[in-house]
Enzyme design. Sequence first.
Site, PDB file in Angstrom:
ATOM      1  N   ASP A  44      10.945   4.279  27.135  1.00 26.81           N
ATOM      2  CA  ASP A  44      10.639   2.924  26.654  1.00 26.81           C
ATOM      3  C   ASP A  44      11.875   2.337  25.970  1.00 26.81           C
ATOM      4  O   ASP A  44      12.323   2.860  24.956  1.00 26.81           O
ATOM      5  CB  ASP A  44       9.468   3.018  25.666  1.00 26.81           C
ATOM      6  CG  ASP A  44       9.131   1.686  25.023  1.00 26.81           C
ATOM      7  OD1 ASP A  44       9.430   0.630  25.632  1.00 26.81           O
ATOM      8  OD2 ASP A  44       8.563   1.706  23.913  1.00 26.81           O
ATOM      9  N   ASP A 101       7.763  -1.100  22.595  1.00 26.39           N
ATOM     10  CA  ASP A 101       6.337  -1.437  22.528  1.00 26.39           C
ATOM     11  C   ASP A 101       5.443  -0.223  22.792  1.00 26.39           C
ATOM     12  O   ASP A 101       4.223  -0.335  22.867  1.00 26.39           O
ATOM     13  CB  ASP A 101       5.997  -2.586  23.491  1.00 26.39           C
ATOM     14  CG  ASP A 101       6.205  -2.210  24.960  1.00 26.39           C
ATOM     15  OD1 ASP A 101       6.651  -1.065  25.227  1.00 26.39           O
ATOM     16  OD2 ASP A 101       5.924  -3.045  25.829  1.00 26.39           O
ATOM     17  N   ASP A 141       0.260   3.946  49.075  1.00 22.20           N
ATOM     18  CA  ASP A 141      -0.953   4.338  48.360  1.00 22.20           C
ATOM     19  C   ASP A 141      -2.151   4.312  49.316  1.00 22.20           C
ATOM     20  O   ASP A 141      -2.336   3.346  50.062  1.00 22.20           O
ATOM     21  CB  ASP A 141      -1.170   3.323  47.219  1.00 22.20           C
ATOM     22  CG  ASP A 141      -2.219   3.759  46.223  1.00 22.20           C
ATOM     23  OD1 ASP A 141      -2.031   4.803  45.589  1.00 22.20           O
ATOM     24  OD2 ASP A 141      -3.227   3.038  46.073  1.00 22.20           O
ATOM     25  N   GLU A 184       0.328   8.598  51.308  1.00 21.34           N
ATOM     26  CA  GLU A 184      -0.679   9.331  50.537  1.00 21.34           C
ATOM     27  C   GLU A 184      -1.947   9.408  51.386  1.00 21.34           C
ATOM     28  O   GLU A 184      -2.620   8.406  51.606  1.00 21.34           O
ATOM     29  CB  GLU A 184      -0.996   8.623  49.210  1.00 21.34           C
ATOM     30  CG  GLU A 184      -1.964   9.451  48.366  1.00 21.34           C
ATOM     31  CD  GLU A 184      -2.739   8.653  47.317  1.00 21.34           C
ATOM     32  OE1 GLU A 184      -3.108   9.252  46.301  1.00 21.34           O
ATOM     33  OE2 GLU A 184      -3.002   7.460  47.524  1.00 21.34           O
TER      34      GLU A 184
HETATM   35  C1  GLC Z   1      -3.907   6.430  44.590  1.00 20.16           C
HETATM   36  C2  GLC Z   1      -3.091   6.541  43.328  1.00 20.16           C
HETATM   37  C3  GLC Z   1      -4.004   6.571  42.149  1.00 20.16           C
HETATM   38  C4  GLC Z   1      -4.829   5.299  42.136  1.00 20.16           C
HETATM   39  C5  GLC Z   1      -5.543   5.101  43.460  1.00 20.16           C
HETATM   40  C6  GLC Z   1      -6.070   3.709  43.576  1.00 20.16           C
HETATM   41  O1  GLC Z   1      -4.698   7.552  44.809  1.00 20.16           O
HETATM   42  O2  GLC Z   1      -2.259   7.656  43.397  1.00 20.16           O
HETATM   43  O3  GLC Z   1      -3.315   6.692  40.938  1.00 20.16           O
HETATM   44  O4  GLC Z   1      -5.774   5.354  41.110  1.00 20.16           O
HETATM   45  O5  GLC Z   1      -4.672   5.266  44.550  1.00 20.16           O
HETATM   46  O6  GLC Z   1      -5.014   2.801  43.750  1.00 20.16           O
END
Ligand code: GLC
Length: 476
Positions: A20, A24, A185, A228
Amino acid sequence: MVEWWRHAVIYQVYPRSFADADGDGVGDLPGITARLGHLADLGVDALWLSPFYRSPMVDGGYDVSDYRDVDPVFGTLADFDALLAEAHRLGLRVIVDIVPNHTSSLHPWFVQGRRDRYIFRDEPNGWRSLFGGPAWTQVADGQWYLHLFAPEQPDLNWHNPEVRAEFDDILRFWLDRGVDGFRVDVAHGMIKDLAGVTLFDHEDVHEIHRSWRKILDSYPGDRMAVAEVFDTAPDRVARYVSVGELHQAFNFDFLEAPWDPAVLRRIIDASLAAAVAVGAPPTWVLSNHDRRRHVTRFGSVRRARAAVLLMLGLPGSAYLYQGEELGLPEVLDLPDEVRVDPQWIRSGGTELGRDGCRVPLPWSGGAPPFGFGPGGSWLPQPADWAELTVEAQRDDPHSTLRLYREALRLRRPASTLRWLDAPDGVLLFETETTRVAANLTAAPVRIEGPASPLLSSSEMAGELPPDTTAWWTVQD
Ligand code: GLC
């Protein structure tokens, strides 16, 4: 030239919790830029930044309201450009997260009532949200919209060409700025069969990835994307990285494996076979921002150290999650009132959720916030992290940080693996460059071969001690 990502070690930065700069208590882009030296010293090839876009932060930034801007809590686009320039100057590539399955409910499309770009129905089906509760929320006029995650994360309608065009443009926006690639994602989620039983891995999602690959290939410099794809069998995951699609996919089977030699060997073999079949590099990962840290999963730092040498000895590419190089454990005892993860909130506190792996990093000093920033830290750090700071570990030859540095310095790219005969409970293999032995038993074992290892995860005196991995150079 072999593409850089085939053997890369990529370090995940969760921006809220890395460093950071403005005080904040929440990490930011200037904080990351100021600490890039840590990653260069560590010896990783690239970093992956979890979302830093404009967001109401219901899901830590995975609820995006503007895909082309930086949230003020993280800084500005100029701060992003500065981060990228500094990373590139240090020889580090940068990949950014793209969240195409859903937007934030405060995204202008949702706010303006563009229902054709989301999934609205008169009647919900029975699907449940991954964060608990129904996957449908009703709006004032009686219709329902789908959200596989929180209600503040409405799922996009990828049958609408306007959605596709928008994401093509978002990819180009970041590629034009110079990013080296994307982490996609929920890459198996964008297309839904509402009459079906499975929420994920619909055939038609591959067409989207093929179109994205064309965009990536239209840019110079080996741009890449990692998918992912969770809860999916290795041969199905491999389809996301087959010719003409994305470059890599995370290996969740490896991440979820217990500290068990037979299970690990089976997963390693299956992962290698699936990757080889499609010409993609296998990938490996032990921790990320969604899972319990592996020190805690495996039950000791000793095992975690052995696990990372096992992982980094495997052929292909590997992902590290910030803080694992310090041996950080999961923080299991956060007070209820500081927890913010929707997984915790929506489960009514029956699931601890993911805050415990997102506690801000300890950099230096003897008391919180341990150099995280000039203010506090948005989640409290345990007092005993004083021993785990970067500063405390930097010059200690036995520290986990030094082990990671040595491993990354000595790691040599490899593409193949050959198992060698070994005692029960020991994983012993050779790649083109390295012999790796991991002893998962409770007793020391003798390994035939050259006496002194290149590196070992705990001290060796002839034999390979319990919960220890060692590397030897393969002579050609
Ligand atoms: C993926 C991300 C996770 C998030 C989800 C919804 O799995 O890694 O952190 O909550 O997508 O976007």
